[in-house]
Design a protein around this motif. Sequence first.
Motif, PDB file in Angstrom:
ATOM      1  N   MET A   1       0.599  -0.727  -0.158  1.00  0.00           N
ATOM      2  CA  MET A   1       0.051   0.088   0.161  1.00  0.00           C
ATOM      3  C   MET A   1       0.674   1.442   0.314  1.00  0.00           C
ATOM      4  O   MET A   1       2.055   1.354   0.935  1.00  0.00           O
ATOM      5  CB  MET A   1      -1.135   0.093   1.310  1.00  0.00           C
ATOM      6  N   SER A   2       0.563   2.137  -0.731  1.00  0.00           N
ATOM      7  CA  SER A   2       1.049   3.499  -0.436  1.00  0.00           C
ATOM      8  C   SER A   2       1.522   4.356   0.494  1.00  0.00           C
ATOM      9  O   SER A   2       2.395   5.516   0.493  1.00  0.00           O
ATOM     10  CB  SER A   2       1.052   3.991  -2.253  1.00  0.00           C
ATOM     11  N   ASN A   3      -0.247   4.127   0.760  1.00  0.00           N
ATOM     12  CA  ASN A   3       0.198   5.515   2.137  1.00  0.00           C
ATOM     13  C   ASN A   3      -1.012   4.821   3.550  1.00  0.00           C
ATOM     14  O   ASN A   3      -1.053   6.342   3.361  1.00  0.00           O
ATOM     15  CB  ASN A   3      -1.656   6.083   1.067  1.00  0.00           C
ATOM     16  N   GLY A   4      -0.790   3.848   3.501  1.00  0.00           N
ATOM     17  CA  GLY A   4      -1.458   3.638   4.558  1.00  0.00           C
ATOM     18  C   GLY A   4      -2.499   3.104   4.686  1.00  0.00           C
ATOM     19  O   GLY A   4      -2.963   2.478   6.101  1.00  0.00           O
ATOM     20  N   MET A   5      -3.426   4.019   3.831  1.00  0.00           N
ATOM     21  CA  MET A   5      -4.859   3.465   4.812  1.00  0.00           C
ATOM     22  C   MET A   5      -5.594   2.584   3.708  1.00  0.00           C
ATOM     23  O   MET A   5      -4.786   1.307   2.872  1.00  0.00           O
ATOM     24  CB  MET A   5      -5.721   4.090   3.599  1.00  0.00           C
ATOM     25  N   PHE A   6      -6.460   1.429   4.549  1.00  0.00           N
ATOM     26  CA  PHE A   6      -7.371   0.341   4.437  1.00  0.00           C
ATOM     27  C   PHE A   6      -8.002   0.152   3.988  1.00  0.00           C
ATOM     28  O   PHE A   6      -9.153   1.998   3.620  1.00  0.00           O
ATOM     29  CB  PHE A   6      -7.181  -0.300   5.988  1.00  0.00           C
ATOM     30  N   ILE A   7      -8.711  -0.634   3.158  1.00  0.00           N
ATOM     31  CA  ILE A   7     -10.288   0.124   2.168  1.00  0.00           C
ATOM     32  C   ILE A   7     -11.254  -1.936   3.124  1.00  0.00           C
ATOM     33  O   ILE A   7     -10.642  -2.479   3.650  1.00  0.00           O
ATOM     34  CB  ILE A   7      -9.890  -0.730   1.053  1.00  0.00           C
ATOM     35  N   ASP A   8     -12.166  -0.884   3.629  1.00  0.00           N
ATOM     36  CA  ASP A   8     -13.223  -1.694   4.137  1.00  0.00           C
ATOM     37  C   ASP A   8     -14.457  -1.780   3.434  1.00  0.00           C
ATOM     38  O   ASP A   8     -15.083  -0.894   3.184  1.00  0.00           O
ATOM     39  CB  ASP A   8     -13.762  -1.365   5.714  1.00  0.00           C
TER      40      ASP A   8
ATOM     41  N   LEU B   1     -22.241   9.329  -2.924  1.00  0.00           N
ATOM     42  CA  LEU B   1     -21.986   8.234  -3.266  1.00  0.00           C
ATOM     43  C   LEU B   1     -20.224   9.164  -3.977  1.00  0.00           C
ATOM     44  O   LEU B   1     -20.882   9.912  -5.140  1.00  0.00           O
ATOM     45  CB  LEU B   1     -21.053   6.833  -3.645  1.00  0.00           C
ATOM     46  N   ARG B   2     -18.855   9.039  -3.597  1.00  0.00           N
ATOM     47  CA  ARG B   2     -17.822  10.129  -4.440  1.00  0.00           C
ATOM     48  C   ARG B   2     -16.779   9.017  -4.549  1.00  0.00           C
ATOM     49  O   ARG B   2     -16.292   7.579  -4.283  1.00  0.00           O
ATOM     50  CB  ARG B   2     -16.581  10.691  -3.173  1.00  0.00           C
ATOM     51  N   ARG B   3     -16.871   9.250  -6.066  1.00  0.00           N
ATOM     52  CA  ARG B   3     -15.706   8.752  -6.487  1.00  0.00           C
ATOM     53  C   ARG B   3     -14.454   8.826  -6.216  1.00  0.00           C
ATOM     54  O   ARG B   3     -13.606  10.230  -5.570  1.00  0.00           O
ATOM     55  CB  ARG B   3     -15.228   8.633  -8.349  1.00  0.00           C
ATOM     56  N   THR B   4     -13.435   8.214  -5.805  1.00  0.00           N
ATOM     57  CA  THR B   4     -11.872   8.250  -5.457  1.00  0.00           C
ATOM     58  C   THR B   4     -10.901   7.190  -6.073  1.00  0.00           C
ATOM     59  O   THR B   4     -11.226   6.330  -6.965  1.00  0.00           O
ATOM     60  CB  THR B   4     -11.633   8.389  -3.963  1.00  0.00           C
ATOM     61  N   ASP B   5      -9.420   7.292  -6.321  1.00  0.00           N
ATOM     62  CA  ASP B   5      -8.576   6.156  -6.415  1.00  0.00           C
ATOM     63  C   ASP B   5      -8.041   5.730  -4.989  1.00  0.00           C
ATOM     64  O   ASP B   5      -8.102   6.583  -4.427  1.00  0.00           O
ATOM     65  CB  ASP B   5      -7.531   7.279  -8.021  1.00  0.00           C
ATOM     66  N   PHE B   6      -7.854   4.429  -4.954  1.00  0.00           N
ATOM     67  CA  PHE B   6      -7.632   3.811  -4.373  1.00  0.00           C
ATOM     68  C   PHE B   6      -6.020   2.581  -4.981  1.00  0.00           C
ATOM     69  O   PHE B   6      -6.352   1.278  -5.802  1.00  0.00           O
ATOM     70  CB  PHE B   6      -8.221   3.070  -3.495  1.00  0.00           C
ATOM     71  N   GLU B   7      -5.201   2.834  -4.492  1.00  0.00           N
ATOM     72  CA  GLU B   7      -4.158   1.919  -5.064  1.00  0.00           C
ATOM     73  C   GLU B   7      -3.794   1.946  -6.881  1.00  0.00           C
ATOM     74  O   GLU B   7      -3.914   0.917  -7.081  1.00  0.00           O
ATOM     75  CB  GLU B   7      -4.096   0.495  -4.807  1.00  0.00           C
ATOM     76  N   GLY B   8      -4.493   3.040  -7.219  1.00  0.00           N
ATOM     77  CA  GLY B   8      -4.221   3.184  -8.885  1.00  0.00           C
ATOM     78  C   GLY B   8      -5.949   2.763  -9.010  1.00  0.00           C
ATOM     79  O   GLY B   8      -5.908   2.220 -10.533  1.00  0.00           O
ATOM     80  N   VAL B   9      -6.930   1.877  -9.276  1.00  0.00           N
ATOM     81  CA  VAL B   9      -7.892   1.664  -9.131  1.00  0.00           C
ATOM     82  C   VAL B   9      -8.989   2.182  -8.661  1.00  0.00           C
ATOM     83  O   VAL B   9      -8.734   3.138  -7.164  1.00  0.00           O
ATOM     84  CB  VAL B   9      -8.422  -0.119  -8.495  1.00  0.00           C
ATOM     85  N   GLU B  10     -10.412   2.809  -9.437  1.00  0.00           N
ATOM     86  CA  GLU B  10     -11.838   3.247  -9.518  1.00  0.00           C
ATOM     87  C   GLU B  10     -12.171   3.292  -8.027  1.00  0.00           C
ATOM     88  O   GLU B  10     -12.069   2.217  -8.146  1.00  0.00           O
ATOM     89  CB  GLU B  10     -12.216   3.746 -10.370  1.00  0.00           C
ATOM     90  N   ALA B  11     -12.766   3.835  -7.438  1.00  0.00           N
ATOM     91  CA  ALA B  11     -13.455   3.682  -5.975  1.00  0.00           C
ATOM     92  C   ALA B  11     -14.513   4.458  -5.859  1.00  0.00           C
ATOM     93  O   ALA B  11     -14.295   5.526  -5.479  1.00  0.00           O
ATOM     94  CB  ALA B  11     -11.991   2.804  -4.560  1.00  0.00           C
ATOM     95  N   TRP B  12     -15.404   3.238  -4.995  1.00  0.00           N
ATOM     96  CA  TRP B  12     -16.330   5.157  -4.664  1.00  0.00           C
ATOM     97  C   TRP B  12     -16.339   4.883  -2.505  1.00  0.00           C
ATOM     98  O   TRP B  12     -16.551   3.656  -2.313  1.00  0.00           O
ATOM     99  CB  TRP B  12     -17.808   4.138  -5.110  1.00  0.00           C
ATOM    100  N   ILE B  13     -16.822   6.086  -2.188  1.00  0.00           N
ATOM    101  CA  ILE B  13     -16.541   5.749  -0.852  1.00  0.00           C
ATOM    102  C   ILE B  13     -18.197   6.742  -0.940  1.00  0.00           C
ATOM    103  O   ILE B  13     -18.683   7.666  -1.208  1.00  0.00           O
ATOM    104  CB  ILE B  13     -15.667   7.034  -0.227  1.00  0.00           C
ATOM    105  N   PRO B  14     -18.059   6.317   0.810  1.00  0.00           N
ATOM    106  CA  PRO B  14     -19.242   7.301   0.807  1.00  0.00           C
ATOM    107  C   PRO B  14     -19.434   8.545   1.107  1.00  0.00           C
ATOM    108  O   PRO B  14     -18.327   9.245   1.509  1.00  0.00           O
ATOM    109  CB  PRO B  14     -19.861   6.715   2.714  1.00  0.00           C
ATOM    110  N   TYR B  15     -20.665   9.259   0.882  1.00  0.00           N
ATOM    111  CA  TYR B  15     -20.446  10.306   1.034  1.00  0.00           C
ATOM    112  C   TYR B  15     -19.808  11.658   2.294  1.00  0.00           C
ATOM    113  O   TYR B  15     -18.481  12.499   1.772  1.00  0.00           O
ATOM    114  CB  TYR B  15     -21.101  11.243   0.931  1.00  0.00           C
ATOM    115  N   ALA B  16     -20.124  11.196   3.401  1.00  0.00           N
ATOM    116  CA  ALA B  16     -19.402  11.401   4.384  1.00  0.00           C
ATOM    117  C   ALA B  16     -17.811  10.613   4.755  1.00  0.00           C
ATOM    118  O   ALA B  16     -18.194  10.432   6.201  1.00  0.00           O
ATOM    119  CB  ALA B  16     -20.845  12.263   5.261  1.00  0.00           C
ATOM    120  N   PHE B  17     -17.751  10.472   4.522  1.00  0.00           N
ATOM    121  CA  PHE B  17     -16.777   9.400   4.917  1.00  0.00           C
ATOM    122  C   PHE B  17     -16.503  10.068   5.727  1.00  0.00           C
ATOM    123  O   PHE B  17     -15.531   8.822   7.287  1.00  0.00           O
ATOM    124  CB  PHE B  17     -15.567   8.693   3.927  1.00  0.00           C
ATOM    125  N   ASP B  18     -15.436  11.126   6.447  1.00  0.00           N
ATOM    126  CA  ASP B  18     -14.809  11.742   6.938  1.00  0.00           C
ATOM    127  C   ASP B  18     -15.868  11.513   8.372  1.00  0.00           C
ATOM    128  O   ASP B  18     -15.416  10.893   9.822  1.00  0.00           O
ATOM    129  CB  ASP B  18     -14.551  13.397   7.472  1.00  0.00           C
TER     130      ASP B  18
END
Length: 124
Positions: free
Chosen positions: A1-8, A40-57
């Motif tokens: 992983m390049s940034n230490g973040m995990f995906i759940d 949902l919000r579009r993001t890039d996770f480890e070079g792959v398109e991913a979708w995350i919750p609107y209020a992820f924070d």
Amino acid sequence: MSNGMFIDITGLRERDPMRSPGVWSCKNNHRYRTDELWPLRRTDFEGVEAWIPYAFDKVLTDEYGPKSLVTEEWAGHRWKPELREWVKLPKKETLKKQSPKKEQYILKEDENVVIVYEEVIVEV
């Protein structure tokens, strides 16, 4: 992983839309409101398109606390960006020595030695 973040990856469903509309939960009984999830919000996770919750924070801070978005230490590990991995922290060895004038503590961590004199830290 390049940034230490995990995906759940969590499966959700609206369990009781008649009595509790807009309340979603997973098998572990974590609950979320519709406006926390969608749109949902579009993001890039480890070079792959991913979708995350609107209020992820909000979702993350509600579950893991306010420092969850910035902490670089968790569960006995520290994120090392130069290595791009979580590294297990060594257990701190504390040696207590008595001196006639003041107490001295030597903390050994990795190969660094830190000597603490009455709340003043001197690195050696």
